[in-house]
Design a protein around this motif. Structure first.
Motif, PDB file in Angstrom:
ATOM      1  N   VAL A  10      44.745  32.262  29.789  1.00 22.44           N
ATOM      2  CA  VAL A  10      43.725  33.212  30.234  1.00 22.44           C
ATOM      3  C   VAL A  10      42.333  32.655  29.950  1.00 22.44           C
ATOM      4  CG1 VAL A  10      42.789  35.540  30.008  1.00 22.44           C
ATOM      5  CG2 VAL A  10      45.255  35.165  29.812  1.00 22.44           C
ATOM      6  N   ARG A  59      45.991  30.565  34.243  1.00 20.62           N
ATOM      7  CA  ARG A  59      46.636  31.320  35.321  1.00 20.62           C
ATOM      8  C   ARG A  59      45.873  32.596  35.670  1.00 20.62           C
ATOM      9  NH1 ARG A  59      52.661  32.577  34.015  1.00 20.62           N
ATOM     10  NH2 ARG A  59      52.391  33.526  36.095  1.00 20.62           N
ATOM     11  N   VAL A  60      45.179  33.151  34.701  1.00 23.55           N
ATOM     12  CA  VAL A  60      44.430  34.400  34.900  1.00 23.55           C
ATOM     13  C   VAL A  60      43.002  34.178  34.439  1.00 23.55           C
ATOM     14  CG1 VAL A  60      44.201  36.831  34.226  1.00 23.55           C
ATOM     15  CG2 VAL A  60      46.468  35.856  34.623  1.00 23.55           C
ATOM     16  N   VAL A 106      44.873  34.282  39.372  1.00 24.53           N
ATOM     17  CA  VAL A 106      44.613  35.684  39.669  1.00 24.53           C
ATOM     18  C   VAL A 106      43.386  36.076  38.852  1.00 24.53           C
ATOM     19  CG1 VAL A 106      45.444  38.061  39.607  1.00 24.53           C
ATOM     20  CG2 VAL A 106      47.030  36.189  40.111  1.00 24.53           C
ATOM     21  N   SER A 107      42.378  36.605  39.531  1.00 22.38           N
ATOM     22  CA  SER A 107      41.113  36.925  38.877  1.00 22.38           C
ATOM     23  C   SER A 107      40.948  38.432  38.748  1.00 22.38           C
ATOM     24  CB  SER A 107      39.938  36.323  39.651  1.00 22.38           C
ATOM     25  OG  SER A 107      40.015  36.656  41.025  1.00 22.38           O
ATOM     26  N   CYS A 165      36.723  38.796  43.057  1.00 17.64           N
ATOM     27  CA  CYS A 165      37.944  38.770  42.248  1.00 17.64           C
ATOM     28  C   CYS A 165      39.083  39.464  42.980  1.00 17.64           C
ATOM     29  CB  CYS A 165      37.699  39.446  40.903  1.00 17.64           C
ATOM     30  SG  CYS A 165      36.560  38.531  39.833  1.00 17.64           S
ATOM     31  N   ALA A 210      46.444  41.392  32.342  1.00 16.33           N
ATOM     32  CA  ALA A 210      46.627  39.942  32.256  1.00 16.33           C
ATOM     33  C   ALA A 210      48.038  39.607  31.779  1.00 16.33           C
ATOM     34  CB  ALA A 210      45.590  39.333  31.320  1.00 16.33           C
ATOM     35  N   LEU A 252      50.518  40.092  34.581  1.00 17.12           N
ATOM     36  CA  LEU A 252      50.438  39.013  35.564  1.00 17.12           C
ATOM     37  C   LEU A 252      51.099  37.744  35.054  1.00 17.12           C
ATOM     38  CD1 LEU A 252      46.731  39.569  36.658  1.00 17.12           C
ATOM     39  CD2 LEU A 252      48.760  40.021  38.067  1.00 17.12           C
ATOM     40  N   ARG A 311      54.867  31.418  37.472  1.00 12.26           N
ATOM     41  CA  ARG A 311      53.605  30.992  38.080  1.00 12.26           C
ATOM     42  C   ARG A 311      53.759  30.652  39.559  1.00 12.26           C
ATOM     43  NH1 ARG A 311      49.044  26.939  35.627  1.00 12.26           N
ATOM     44  NH2 ARG A 311      47.501  27.363  37.242  1.00 12.26           N
TER      45      ARG A 311
END
Length: 273
Positions: A31, A65-66, A127-128, A147, A224, A227, A232
């Motif tokens: 993150v 990833r986030v 992923v935002s 985002c 987060a 997700l 992934r």
């Protein structure tokens, strides 16, 4: 005798990967957090900040990833710094007058460079999440729209003020806005410049979740974590599928689904490239 309670050590604060021009990037495992750090000026935006955001995106390690995009203080971002509207503009930057007098190619390139700051949160391998409190006006609204997901506090307010100033929203916000709320509502929001309160944002799809201010951090952490629970590669394929819906016909989308699923099945069977 009872044993003394163990002392809880405070959680370590990750060291910034970069911290410059009102933008701080920190990374903790998978993150990354990108924070606007000019609360005294309600995180107003400028070309220097846009370059810093672009560099933050370029500085993300491959393990991320986030990405959480957030801001210090009571406002997410009050939009463009009003110095942009003065003859002097910003130190070392072209003023609006300078831009207007430049060639078509130079003007287009300048705006494209500004837009770069708003592109990387849409990358298919990330992923935002925008964590929005207080005002998100103009460029601030468009930054939240860049985002994938948005969590708002109950006091959050969106507004698109560019049209009221004789301009247009040009920082990549029009496409997601229409996609989320439809053409008619998007036109009304932009043309009037009115505030969209958090409750309306949630009702119309601009917000995924609205929480009290004191619950914002926990809500972002929970999202987060959810997700990150998905594999992934499956999440990357799913995001790419959904991003392509607007430009594909139904039959083309069916084909894209088949191709993506074939890749996933082969990968799970150990037959991938």
């Amino acid at each position: 005798m009872t044993s003394p309670e163990p002392v809880q050590e405070p959680a370590a604060v990750p060291e910034p990967v970069r911290d410059k021009d009102g933008v701080r990037l920190t990374v903790e495992d998978a993150v990354a957090t990108v924070t606007l750090t000019n609360p005294a000026k309600r995180n107003v935006q400028s070309p220097a900040l846009w370059r810093a955001l672009t560099e933050a995106g370029r500085s993300l390690p491959g393990s991320v990833r986030v990405v959480v995009l957030r801001a210090e203080g009571t406002s997410f971002s009050a939009g463009l710094d009003r110095r942009a509207f003065t003859p002097e503009g910003f130190d070392g930057e072209p003023s609006f007058g300078d831009l207007a007098r430049s060639s078509d190619e130079e003007l287009d390139a300048a705006i494209a460079g500004y837009q770069d700051a708003f592109l990387w949160p849409r990358r298919s391998d990330l992923v935002s999440i925008a964590a929005v409190q207080g005002h998100a006006i103009g460029a601030g609204f468009q930054l939240a729209l860049s985002c994938d997901l948005r969590i708002l506090t109950t006091d959050a307010q969106f507004a698109m003020r560019e049209t009221s100033l004789g301009l247009v929203p040009d920082l990549t916000g029009t496409h997601p806005l229409v996609g989320l709320v439809g053409y008619a509502r998007a036109l009304e929001i932009c043309a009037t410049g009115r505030f969209v309160q958090a409750a309306e944002a949630e009702r119309t799809g601009l917000a995924n979740l609205v929480v009290p201010a004191e619950e914002l951090d926990a809500a972002v952490r929970d999202l987060a974590a959810a997700l990150l629970a998905a594999p992934r590669d499956a999440l990357i394929e799913t995001k790419a599928l959904l991003q392509g819906v607007a430009t594909r016909s139904f039959e083309a989308q069916r084909a894209a689904e088949r191709a993506a699923q074939a890749r996933r099945l082969r990968d799970l069977a150990g037959l991938g490239d």
